[in-house]
Scaffold this motif. Structure first.
Motif, mmCIF file in Angstrom:
data_model
loop_
_atom_site.group_PDB
_atom_site.id
_atom_site.type_symbol
_atom_site.label_atom_id
_atom_site.label_comp_id
_atom_site.label_asym_id
_atom_site.label_seq_id
_atom_site.Cartn_x
_atom_site.Cartn_y
_atom_site.Cartn_z
ATOM 1 N N ALA A 83 -9.640 -0.182 3.211
ATOM 2 C CA ALA A 83 -9.341 -0.378 5.032
ATOM 3 C C ALA A 83 -8.798 0.973 5.143
ATOM 4 N N GLU A 110 1.008 -0.703 0.126
ATOM 5 C CA GLU A 110 -0.144 0.228 -0.039
ATOM 6 C C GLU A 110 0.811 1.306 -0.035
ATOM 7 N N VAL A 118 -0.458 -0.611 10.493
ATOM 8 C CA VAL A 118 -0.574 -1.595 12.103
ATOM 9 C C VAL A 118 -0.490 -3.171 11.633
HETATM 10 C C1 LIG Z 1 -5.205 0.886 7.094
HETATM 11 C C2 LIG Z 1 -5.180 0.227 9.102
HETATM 12 C C3 LIG Z 1 -3.759 1.220 9.207
HETATM 13 C C4 LIG Z 1 -6.840 0.027 9.905
HETATM 14 O O1 LIG Z 1 -5.586 -0.251 10.763
HETATM 15 P P1 LIG Z 1 -6.564 -0.911 11.853
HETATM 16 O O2 LIG Z 1 -5.400 -0.964 12.856
HETATM 17 O O3 LIG Z 1 -6.803 -2.444 11.365
HETATM 18 O O4 LIG Z 1 -7.208 -0.063 12.107
HETATM 19 P P2 LIG Z 1 -8.697 0.485 13.223
HETATM 20 O O5 LIG Z 1 -9.381 -0.556 13.494
HETATM 21 O O6 LIG Z 1 -8.683 1.509 14.056
HETATM 22 O O7 LIG Z 1 -10.402 1.400 11.582
HETATM 23 C C5 LIG Z 1 -10.461 1.872 11.912
HETATM 24 C C6 LIG Z 1 -11.681 1.978 10.936
HETATM 25 O O8 LIG Z 1 -11.202 1.989 9.985
HETATM 26 C C7 LIG Z 1 -11.564 1.047 8.728
HETATM 27 N N1 LIG Z 1 -11.558 -0.309 8.894
HETATM 28 C C8 LIG Z 1 -9.897 -0.905 9.351
HETATM 29 N N2 LIG Z 1 -9.925 -1.750 8.280
HETATM 30 C C9 LIG Z 1 -10.888 -2.661 7.443
HETATM 31 C C10 LIG Z 1 -10.545 -2.775 6.526
HETATM 32 N N3 LIG Z 1 -10.386 -4.369 6.422
HETATM 33 N N4 LIG Z 1 -11.857 -2.575 5.970
HETATM 34 C C11 LIG Z 1 -12.986 -2.112 6.147
HETATM 35 N N5 LIG Z 1 -12.597 -0.742 6.811
HETATM 36 C C12 LIG Z 1 -11.814 -0.946 7.735
HETATM 37 C C13 LIG Z 1 -13.584 1.329 9.368
HETATM 38 O O9 LIG Z 1 -13.775 1.930 9.279
HETATM 39 C C14 LIG Z 1 -13.213 1.012 10.751
HETATM 40 O O10 LIG Z 1 -13.444 1.139 12.258
HETATM 41 P P3 LIG Z 1 -15.288 0.732 12.392
HETATM 42 O O11 LIG Z 1 -14.054 -1.324 12.689
HETATM 43 O O12 LIG Z 1 -15.586 0.950 13.479
HETATM 44 O O13 LIG Z 1 -15.776 0.018 11.297
HETATM 45 C C15 LIG Z 1 -4.043 -1.426 8.027
HETATM 46 O O14 LIG Z 1 -5.196 -2.170 7.805
HETATM 47 C C16 LIG Z 1 -2.874 -1.348 7.384
HETATM 48 O O15 LIG Z 1 -1.640 -0.984 8.409
HETATM 49 N N6 LIG Z 1 -2.916 -1.369 6.077
HETATM 50 C C17 LIG Z 1 -1.937 -1.454 5.324
HETATM 51 C C18 LIG Z 1 -1.200 -0.186 4.975
HETATM 52 C C19 LIG Z 1 -1.952 0.430 4.648
HETATM 53 O O16 LIG Z 1 -2.774 0.847 3.643
HETATM 54 N N7 LIG Z 1 -1.993 2.147 5.329
HETATM 55 C C20 LIG Z 1 -2.301 3.071 4.378
HETATM 56 C C21 LIG Z 1 -2.028 3.549 3.431
HETATM 57 S S1 LIG Z 1 -0.813 5.121 3.730
#
Ligand SMILES: CC(C)(COP(=O)(O)OP(=O)(O)OC[C@H]1O[C@@H](n2cnc3c(N)ncnc32)[C@H](O)[C@@H]1OP(=O)(O)O)[C@@H](O)C(=O)NCCC(=O)NCCS
Length: 311
Positions: free
Chosen positions: A131, A35, A92
């Motif tokens: 996400a 990503e 994360v």
């Molecule tokens: C994007 C990322 C940082 C989210 O981390 P996370 O700790 O799982 O997120 P949170 O638990 O705080 O989720 C907060 C909200 O984000 C959204 N969300 C998180 N993961 C999701 C998923 N897999 N699908 C859909 N929505 C998602 C939801 O709205 C969620 O709220 P809800 O659980 O009340 O519905 C994680 O998936 C990640 O590390 N991805 C790879 C790196 C990346 O894509 N970074 C962004 C580019 S810079």
């Protein structure tokens, strides 16, 4: 198998990034996170850039630590002097996702950005990153706008002959009078203020283009020395002038200036859906910028403590 536990997120604390303790983890995770790729390959920050960045101690690099003192997430942001905080990377650990850890990191980022006087928060993510876009929606960022990621080394920006007839020089906000300004239109890149009267509040480095002593165009850029990265933020051109020749001269001069400041990477993010940005993209291609992926840009205004009391 996933070891998810919905309560894990509650016991996580957010701390400042510390080079000695956290560098190896962040490099490893960053280099393997698809990503973060702006094009076909993942090009993550170098260890040196991360060290320099951390030495700023401006609170823009965060880690999430669990009860066992392990890193389970991180967030890297750039707080620029133009008062925009750009979220560069958030991550994360896979087995700890969906427990609210990214939300915690984002909340802390927003609080810190407000504390150091940032006015806007900005994030770029892949169009397919559900996400991330859901996370941003949950945190009340604007609906995303599609932007084309262009990048170059400032020393490589080149258009062959440089004779344009314009005089380009670095100027300050105070050098621009509002009457001249009213005749300018904004070329649509990187931010959402284009419908307002142009304002240079967010400018860090401003170059002006002059024709027979009159200002006919402006370009602003933000630079982040620790990572040697700069972004061309805004372009304004006198409505009566042919935009592309003015823009070309402004980009060339700014690139030269940035190269002298030891900036090794300059990005620009034209909106993909606006006609005027299509002209700008053709120009960037001609100037040797590399076209990367289309990214969604989301913005949010920083709430001051007054705003918070009112709401
Ligand atoms: C994007 C990322 C940082 C989210 O981390 P996370 O700790 O799982 O997120 P949170 O638990 O705080 O989720 C907060 C909200 O984000 C959204 N969300 C998180 N993961 C999701 C998923 N897999 N699908 C859909 N929505 C998602 C939801 O709205 C969620 O709220 P809800 O659980 O009340 O519905 C994680 O998936 C990640 O590390 N991805 C790879 C790196 C990346 O894509 N970074 C962004 C580019 S810079």
């Amino acid at each position: 198998m996933s070891e998810t536990n919905p309560n894990h997120g509650n016991s996580v604390t957010i701390e400042n990034f510390c080079t000695e303790k956290h560098l190896a983890y962040i490099m490893q995770a960053g280099q393997n996170t698809q990503e973060f790729a702006t094009g076909d390959e993942i090009i993550f920050w170098s260890g040196e850039a991360l060290k320099n960045w951390a030495a700023e101690k401006d609170g823009s690099m965060l880690v999430a630590i669990n009860q066992d003192m392990e890193i389970v997430g991180f967030l890297l942001a750039i707080f620029d002097e133009g008062r925009t905080a750009t979220l560069e990377n958030i991550h994360v650990r896979e087995s700890f996702r969906k427990q609210g850890i990214a939300s915690k990191l984002l909340n802390e980022f927003e609080n810190r950005a407000a504390r150091v006087g940032m006015k806007k928060l900005r994030s770029f993510c892949h169009t397919t990153n559900t996400a991330m876009s859901n996370l941003l929606i949950r945190h009340h960022y604007s609906e995303g706008i599609l932007t084309q990621w262009y990048v170059s080394q400032p020393s490589l920006v080149n258009c062959g002959s440089e004779e344009s007839g314009f005089q380009i020089r670095k100027i300050n906000i105070g050098d621009v009078d509002q009457i001249t300004y009213a005749n300018f239109s904004s070329i649509l890149i990187s931010d959402l203020d284009h419908q307002d009267t142009p304002s240079l509040d967010l400018a860090q480095i401003i170059h002006g283009a002059f024709l027979n002593g009159s200002l006919v165009g402006l370009m602003t850029a933000s630079a982040h020395k620790p990572t040697s990265k700069a972004t061309i933020e805004r372009i304004f051109i006198d409505r009566s002038k042919e935009a592309s020749t003015v823009i070309k001269s402004l980009i060339l001069s700014s690139a030269k200036y940035l190269a002298m400041q030891d900036i090794s990477c300059v990005t620009i993010h034209p909106f993909t859906e606006k006609n005027v940005s299509l002209d700008l993209m053709a120009l960037l291609d001609a100037l040797g910028f590399k076209k990367r992926r289309v990214f969604v840009m989301n913005l949010k205004s920083v709430k001051t403590s007054n705003d918070k009391e009112k709401s």
